[in-house]
Scaffold this active site. Structure first.
Site, PDB file in Angstrom:
ATOM      1  N   GLU A  90      -2.938  -4.630  -3.102  1.00 24.51           N
ATOM      2  CA  GLU A  90      -3.604  -5.672  -3.881  1.00 24.51           C
ATOM      3  C   GLU A  90      -3.645  -5.101  -5.383  1.00 24.51           C
ATOM      4  O   GLU A  90      -3.386  -5.596  -6.340  1.00 24.51           O
ATOM      5  CB  GLU A  90      -4.984  -6.004  -3.875  1.00 24.51           C
ATOM      6  CG  GLU A  90      -5.147  -6.898  -2.192  1.00 24.51           C
ATOM      7  CD  GLU A  90      -5.255  -6.017  -1.004  1.00 24.51           C
ATOM      8  OE1 GLU A  90      -5.967  -6.219  -0.047  1.00 24.51           O
ATOM      9  OE2 GLU A  90      -4.880  -4.655  -1.253  1.00 24.51           O
ATOM     10  N   CYS A 103     -10.438  -3.237  -4.323  1.00 27.03           N
ATOM     11  CA  CYS A 103      -9.574  -4.267  -4.614  1.00 27.03           C
ATOM     12  C   CYS A 103     -10.351  -5.224  -5.405  1.00 27.03           C
ATOM     13  O   CYS A 103      -9.856  -6.171  -6.433  1.00 27.03           O
ATOM     14  CB  CYS A 103      -8.703  -4.504  -3.516  1.00 27.03           C
ATOM     15  SG  CYS A 103      -7.672  -3.170  -3.266  1.00 27.03           S
ATOM     16  N   ASN A 122       0.852  -1.111   0.160  1.00 20.27           N
ATOM     17  CA  ASN A 122      -0.059   0.079   0.012  1.00 20.27           C
ATOM     18  C   ASN A 122       0.798   1.439  -0.041  1.00 20.27           C
ATOM     19  O   ASN A 122       1.936   1.366   0.571  1.00 20.27           O
ATOM     20  CB  ASN A 122      -1.145  -0.063   1.344  1.00 20.27           C
ATOM     21  CG  ASN A 122      -0.419   0.138   2.608  1.00 20.27           C
ATOM     22  OD1 ASN A 122       0.501  -0.751   2.825  1.00 20.27           O
ATOM     23  ND2 ASN A 122      -0.898   0.592   3.466  1.00 20.27           N
ATOM     24  N   CYS A 169     -10.246  -4.799   0.227  1.00 20.92           N
ATOM     25  CA  CYS A 169     -11.642  -3.593   0.148  1.00 20.92           C
ATOM     26  C   CYS A 169     -12.439  -3.868  -1.028  1.00 20.92           C
ATOM     27  O   CYS A 169     -11.891  -4.678  -1.859  1.00 20.92           O
ATOM     28  CB  CYS A 169     -10.940  -2.242   0.462  1.00 20.92           C
ATOM     29  SG  CYS A 169     -10.264  -1.593  -1.157  1.00 20.92           S
ATOM     30  N   CYS A 197      -3.854   0.632  -2.508  1.00 22.04           N
ATOM     31  CA  CYS A 197      -3.891  -0.400  -1.608  1.00 22.04           C
ATOM     32  C   CYS A 197      -2.833  -1.423  -2.295  1.00 22.04           C
ATOM     33  O   CYS A 197      -2.624  -1.497  -3.628  1.00 22.04           O
ATOM     34  CB  CYS A 197      -5.298  -1.205  -1.728  1.00 22.04           C
ATOM     35  SG  CYS A 197      -6.716  -0.395  -1.040  1.00 22.04           S
ATOM     36  N   GLU A 224       0.162   5.138   0.431  1.00 22.97           N
ATOM     37  CA  GLU A 224      -0.555   6.364   1.162  1.00 22.97           C
ATOM     38  C   GLU A 224      -0.127   7.588   0.503  1.00 22.97           C
ATOM     39  O   GLU A 224       1.099   7.761   0.157  1.00 22.97           O
ATOM     40  CB  GLU A 224      -0.685   6.339   2.512  1.00 22.97           C
ATOM     41  CG  GLU A 224      -1.496   5.078   3.057  1.00 22.97           C
ATOM     42  CD  GLU A 224      -1.445   5.166   4.545  1.00 22.97           C
ATOM     43  OE1 GLU A 224      -2.194   4.064   4.746  1.00 22.97           O
ATOM     44  OE2 GLU A 224      -1.027   5.747   5.299  1.00 22.97           O
TER      45      GLU A 224
END
Length: 160
Positions: free
Chosen positions: A74, A115, A61, A112, A72, A63
Protein backbone atom coordinates in the site's frame (compact mmCIF):
# COMPACT_ATOMS: atom_id res chain seq x y z
CA UNK A 1 -17.63 12.00 31.04
CA UNK A 2 -17.76 12.01 27.26
CA UNK A 3 -18.68 8.97 25.23
CA UNK A 4 -18.25 8.24 21.53
CA UNK A 5 -20.24 5.75 19.53
CA UNK A 6 -18.49 4.79 16.32
CA UNK A 7 -20.38 3.45 13.35
CA UNK A 8 -18.37 1.86 10.56
CA UNK A 9 -19.88 1.00 7.21
CA UNK A 10 -18.53 -1.63 4.84
CA UNK A 11 -20.04 -3.29 1.80
CA UNK A 12 -19.20 -6.76 0.52
CA UNK A 13 -19.32 -7.49 -3.20
CA UNK A 14 -18.71 -10.48 -5.39
CA UNK A 15 -16.22 -9.85 -8.18
CA UNK A 16 -19.05 -9.91 -10.75
CA UNK A 17 -20.97 -7.19 -8.89
CA UNK A 18 -18.12 -4.70 -9.32
CA UNK A 19 -17.96 -2.17 -12.14
CA UNK A 20 -15.58 -2.90 -15.01
CA UNK A 21 -13.20 -0.20 -13.71
CA UNK A 22 -13.16 -1.76 -10.24
CA UNK A 23 -12.58 -5.25 -11.67
CA UNK A 24 -9.60 -3.89 -13.62
CA UNK A 25 -8.26 -2.28 -10.43
CA UNK A 26 -8.65 -5.55 -8.48
CA UNK A 27 -6.95 -7.43 -11.35
CA UNK A 28 -4.04 -4.95 -11.26
CA UNK A 29 -3.63 -5.48 -7.50
CA UNK A 30 -3.74 -9.25 -7.98
CA UNK A 31 -1.09 -9.05 -10.72
CA UNK A 32 1.09 -6.84 -8.53
CA UNK A 33 1.34 -9.69 -5.99
CA UNK A 34 3.53 -11.52 -8.52
CA UNK A 35 6.09 -8.68 -8.33
CA UNK A 36 6.31 -8.93 -4.55
CA UNK A 37 9.67 -9.64 -2.95
CA UNK A 38 8.71 -11.63 0.15
CA UNK A 39 11.46 -14.19 0.90
CA UNK A 40 10.89 -13.93 4.67
CA UNK A 41 7.13 -13.82 5.21
CA UNK A 42 6.25 -15.61 1.95
CA UNK A 43 3.15 -13.40 2.01
CA UNK A 44 2.80 -11.54 -1.29
CA UNK A 45 0.72 -8.37 -1.27
CA UNK A 46 -0.17 -6.19 -4.23
CA UNK A 47 -1.94 -2.85 -4.38
CA UNK A 48 -3.32 -0.74 -7.21
CA UNK A 49 -4.39 2.89 -7.01
CA UNK A 50 -6.70 4.56 -9.51
CA UNK A 51 -6.00 8.28 -9.62
CA UNK A 52 -8.59 10.97 -10.34
CA UNK A 53 -7.46 11.20 -13.99
CA UNK A 54 -7.92 7.41 -14.44
CA UNK A 55 -4.23 6.51 -14.26
CA UNK A 56 -3.58 3.22 -12.44
CA UNK A 57 -0.35 2.67 -10.52
CA UNK A 58 0.64 -0.50 -8.71
CA UNK A 59 3.05 -1.65 -6.06
CA UNK A 60 3.90 -4.73 -4.04
CA UNK A 61 5.47 -5.49 -0.68
CA UNK A 62 9.26 -5.42 -0.67
CA UNK A 63 10.96 -7.20 2.20
CA UNK A 64 14.47 -6.82 3.56
CA UNK A 65 16.55 -8.87 6.02
CA UNK A 66 16.62 -5.73 8.16
CA UNK A 67 12.84 -5.92 8.55
CA UNK A 68 12.23 -2.29 9.49
CA UNK A 69 13.54 -1.50 5.99
CA UNK A 70 10.74 -3.48 4.34
CA UNK A 71 7.79 -1.68 2.79
CA UNK A 72 4.17 -2.73 2.38
CA UNK A 73 2.40 -2.78 -0.98
CA UNK A 74 0.00 0.00 0.00
CA UNK A 75 2.76 2.45 0.92
CA UNK A 76 4.87 1.48 -2.11
CA UNK A 77 1.86 2.26 -4.32
CA UNK A 78 0.80 5.49 -2.65
CA UNK A 79 4.33 6.90 -2.41
CA UNK A 80 4.90 6.13 -6.09
CA UNK A 81 1.57 7.72 -7.04
CA UNK A 82 2.34 10.88 -5.05
CA UNK A 83 5.90 11.10 -6.41
CA UNK A 84 4.97 10.57 -10.06
CA UNK A 85 1.54 12.26 -10.09
CA UNK A 86 1.74 14.88 -7.31
CA UNK A 87 -1.41 16.70 -8.41
CA UNK A 88 -3.65 13.63 -8.70
CA UNK A 89 -5.73 12.44 -5.75
CA UNK A 90 -6.35 8.73 -5.30
CA UNK A 91 -9.94 7.77 -6.11
CA UNK A 92 -9.63 4.09 -5.21
CA UNK A 93 -7.05 1.70 -3.77
CA UNK A 94 -7.33 -2.08 -4.21
CA UNK A 95 -5.35 -4.58 -2.11
CA UNK A 96 -4.86 -8.32 -2.71
CA UNK A 97 -2.65 -10.98 -1.11
CA UNK A 98 -1.39 -14.51 -1.75
CA UNK A 99 -0.18 -17.00 0.83
CA UNK A 100 2.97 -19.13 0.86
CA UNK A 101 1.31 -21.71 -1.41
CA UNK A 102 0.62 -18.98 -3.97
CA UNK A 103 -3.14 -18.97 -3.41
CA UNK A 104 -5.16 -15.78 -3.13
CA UNK A 105 -6.73 -15.52 0.30
CA UNK A 106 -10.44 -16.28 0.68
CA UNK A 107 -10.99 -13.41 3.13
CA UNK A 108 -9.93 -9.84 2.36
CA UNK A 109 -6.84 -8.57 4.20
CA UNK A 110 -6.70 -5.17 5.81
CA UNK A 111 -3.81 -2.69 5.73
CA UNK A 112 -1.42 -2.46 8.69
CA UNK A 113 -1.51 0.57 10.97
CA UNK A 114 1.39 2.33 9.23
CA UNK A 115 -0.33 1.97 5.86
CA UNK A 116 -3.60 3.27 7.30
CA UNK A 117 -1.78 6.34 8.59
CA UNK A 118 -0.25 6.97 5.15
CA UNK A 119 -3.66 6.51 3.53
CA UNK A 120 -5.05 9.12 5.93
CA UNK A 121 -2.30 11.58 4.99
CA UNK A 122 -2.98 11.04 1.26
CA UNK A 123 -6.68 11.73 1.79
CA UNK A 124 -5.96 14.84 3.85
CA UNK A 125 -3.33 16.07 1.39
CA UNK A 126 -5.89 16.17 -1.41
CA UNK A 127 -9.03 16.64 0.70
CA UNK A 128 -10.35 13.65 -1.26
CA UNK A 129 -11.55 10.41 0.39
CA UNK A 130 -10.58 7.21 -1.40
CA UNK A 131 -12.58 4.04 -1.84
CA UNK A 132 -10.67 1.06 -0.48
CA UNK A 133 -11.29 -2.35 -2.07
CA UNK A 134 -9.98 -5.31 -0.08
CA UNK A 135 -9.86 -8.43 -2.25
CA UNK A 136 -10.66 -11.96 -1.12
CA UNK A 137 -11.73 -14.84 -3.34
CA UNK A 138 -14.96 -15.09 -1.33
CA UNK A 139 -15.73 -11.39 -1.65
CA UNK A 140 -14.42 -7.86 -1.96
CA UNK A 141 -14.91 -5.54 0.99
CA UNK A 142 -15.38 -1.85 0.20
CA UNK A 143 -14.64 0.92 2.67
CA UNK A 144 -15.52 4.50 1.78
CA UNK A 145 -12.58 6.52 3.05
CA UNK A 146 -9.87 5.70 5.53
CA UNK A 147 -11.99 6.83 8.49
CA UNK A 148 -13.75 3.45 8.19
CA UNK A 149 -10.45 1.67 8.80
CA UNK A 150 -8.83 4.24 11.09
CA UNK A 151 -11.38 5.82 13.43
CA UNK A 152 -10.12 8.36 15.98
CA UNK A 153 -7.14 9.03 13.74
CA UNK A 154 -4.10 11.20 14.36
CA UNK A 155 -3.30 13.91 11.82
CA UNK A 156 -1.67 17.32 11.64
CA UNK A 157 -4.78 19.08 12.95
CA UNK A 158 -4.14 17.77 16.49
CA UNK A 159 -0.71 19.47 16.55
CA UNK A 160 -2.14 22.97 16.06
Amino acid sequence: MKEWNLSLRFRLFSYDELSEDDRRLIDAARQATYRSYAPYSRFSVGAAARLADGTVVTGSNQENAASPSSLCAERTTLFYANAQYPDQPVDALAIAARNEQGDFLPEPITPCGACRQVMLEVERRFQHPMRILLYGTQGICEARGISSLLPLSFDASVMK
